[in-house]
Write a protein that holds these residues in place. Sequence first.
Motif, PDB file in Angstrom:
ATOM      1  N   TYR A 180       0.867  -1.176   0.000  1.00  0.00           N
ATOM      2  CA  TYR A 180       0.000   0.000   0.000  1.00  0.00           C
ATOM      3  C   TYR A 180       0.904   1.227   0.000  1.00  0.00           C
ATOM      4  O   TYR A 180       1.763   1.373   0.874  1.00  0.00           O
ATOM      5  CB  TYR A 180      -0.911  -0.043   1.232  1.00  0.00           C
ATOM      6  N   ASN A 181       0.744   2.095  -1.000  1.00  0.00           N
ATOM      7  CA  ASN A 181       1.589   3.295  -1.140  1.00  0.00           C
ATOM      8  C   ASN A 181       3.080   2.966  -1.104  1.00  0.00           C
ATOM      9  O   ASN A 181       3.881   3.693  -0.515  1.00  0.00           O
ATOM     10  CB  ASN A 181       1.247   4.330  -0.068  1.00  0.00           C
ATOM     11  N   LYS A 182       3.451   1.864  -1.692  1.00  0.00           N
ATOM     12  CA  LYS A 182       4.835   1.439  -1.945  1.00  0.00           C
ATOM     13  C   LYS A 182       5.615   1.017  -0.694  1.00  0.00           C
ATOM     14  O   LYS A 182       6.461   0.138  -0.765  1.00  0.00           O
ATOM     15  CB  LYS A 182       5.624   2.535  -2.668  1.00  0.00           C
ATOM     16  N   HIS A 183       5.379   1.643   0.446  1.00  0.00           N
ATOM     17  CA  HIS A 183       6.204   1.361   1.619  1.00  0.00           C
ATOM     18  C   HIS A 183       5.420   0.809   2.802  1.00  0.00           C
ATOM     19  O   HIS A 183       5.925   0.786   3.921  1.00  0.00           O
ATOM     20  CB  HIS A 183       6.944   2.622   2.061  1.00  0.00           C
ATOM     21  N   TYR A 184       4.201   0.358   2.555  1.00  0.00           N
ATOM     22  CA  TYR A 184       3.391  -0.182   3.638  1.00  0.00           C
ATOM     23  C   TYR A 184       2.914  -1.578   3.260  1.00  0.00           C
ATOM     24  O   TYR A 184       2.479  -1.817   2.130  1.00  0.00           O
ATOM     25  CB  TYR A 184       2.206   0.731   3.943  1.00  0.00           C
ATOM     26  N   LEU A 185       2.993  -2.483   4.221  1.00  0.00           N
ATOM     27  CA  LEU A 185       2.629  -3.870   3.979  1.00  0.00           C
ATOM     28  C   LEU A 185       1.258  -4.150   4.564  1.00  0.00           C
ATOM     29  O   LEU A 185       1.047  -4.004   5.776  1.00  0.00           O
ATOM     30  CB  LEU A 185       3.667  -4.804   4.614  1.00  0.00           C
ATOM     31  N   LEU A 186       0.345  -4.553   3.705  1.00  0.00           N
ATOM     32  CA  LEU A 186      -1.008  -4.905   4.106  1.00  0.00           C
ATOM     33  C   LEU A 186      -1.074  -6.418   4.273  1.00  0.00           C
ATOM     34  O   LEU A 186      -0.706  -7.164   3.372  1.00  0.00           O
ATOM     35  CB  LEU A 186      -1.984  -4.431   3.027  1.00  0.00           C
ATOM     36  N   ILE A 187      -1.536  -6.871   5.443  1.00  0.00           N
ATOM     37  CA  ILE A 187      -1.553  -8.286   5.776  1.00  0.00           C
ATOM     38  C   ILE A 187      -2.983  -8.715   6.078  1.00  0.00           C
ATOM     39  O   ILE A 187      -3.667  -8.101   6.894  1.00  0.00           O
ATOM     40  CB  ILE A 187      -0.662  -8.589   6.999  1.00  0.00           C
ATOM     41  N   GLY A 188      -3.450  -9.766   5.411  1.00  0.00           N
ATOM     42  CA  GLY A 188      -4.778 -10.305   5.658  1.00  0.00           C
ATOM     43  C   GLY A 188      -4.697 -11.739   6.127  1.00  0.00           C
ATOM     44  O   GLY A 188      -3.907 -12.540   5.613  1.00  0.00           O
ATOM     45  N   GLY A 189      -5.517 -12.067   7.138  1.00  0.00           N
ATOM     46  CA  GLY A 189      -5.519 -13.420   7.665  1.00  0.00           C
ATOM     47  C   GLY A 189      -6.813 -13.729   8.378  1.00  0.00           C
ATOM     48  O   GLY A 189      -7.803 -13.002   8.258  1.00  0.00           O
TER      49      GLY A 189
END
Length: 233
Positions: free
Chosen positions: A125-134
């Motif tokens: 997300y926005n190149k420098h943010y990691l979105l994690i789904g679980g």
Amino acid sequence: SELLSNPRKQYLPPSSIEDLNKIRFFGEYLFRFGKNGIVEMYKNHLHVNTIDTKQHRPDKYASLEDKRFDKVFDVVYADKKLFISNDLGVVLLYFLSDENAQNLVYLTQLELTPFAHDITDMALYNKHYLLIGGDEGLSLYDTQNLQMLFQNKNVIPQNRKTGLYQVGAFNDYLLFTRNLSSPNLAVYDIKSEKIVHDFQGESEHINDFSVEEKVLYSLDDGHVYLWDLGKIR
């Protein structure tokens, strides 16, 4: 339609490891992964590294047999960091210490709280943010300082035994699918921390989706639909 390469051109040779049935591209790097806890890394078509994530399993699972650590769900590469999610509920973090990608240093693991059994999908997300789904909801990490920005399990309806199994991003919206047996797509506004649109009733069974600029492509029981994300308020 005409193929990109005609005749068909083989990009990579078959792997000697079974069940590596997923791929991810990030710039000049390609990652091939699946079962057995293995991730193969390629740079400009050439194999440069093989990562055995079983060597870095959490200490509390040290006594598990290999078959209990069987699946790599997703891979994300950003800021010379490689994030690998698995079926033990953690994200393993590696650092690329040289340009040839042969020296990959294991740094740490991101373990979600509350504990997640499966971390099924990740996205930038926005190149420098990691979105994690679980199976415990949605989390967002800064890939540069590894700080968790927020974790909101309210994206999962209360009293529902279901989790997130695909995530994506568009501007300040996070997109995710819930409920594996009959997946539905929702749009989450990161600023207001609320779900602003739910596609339930509009699209019944979304098997996959992709975002390109303002257009959302969804795969619904064999049909591909296009949605204008610019109209979401």
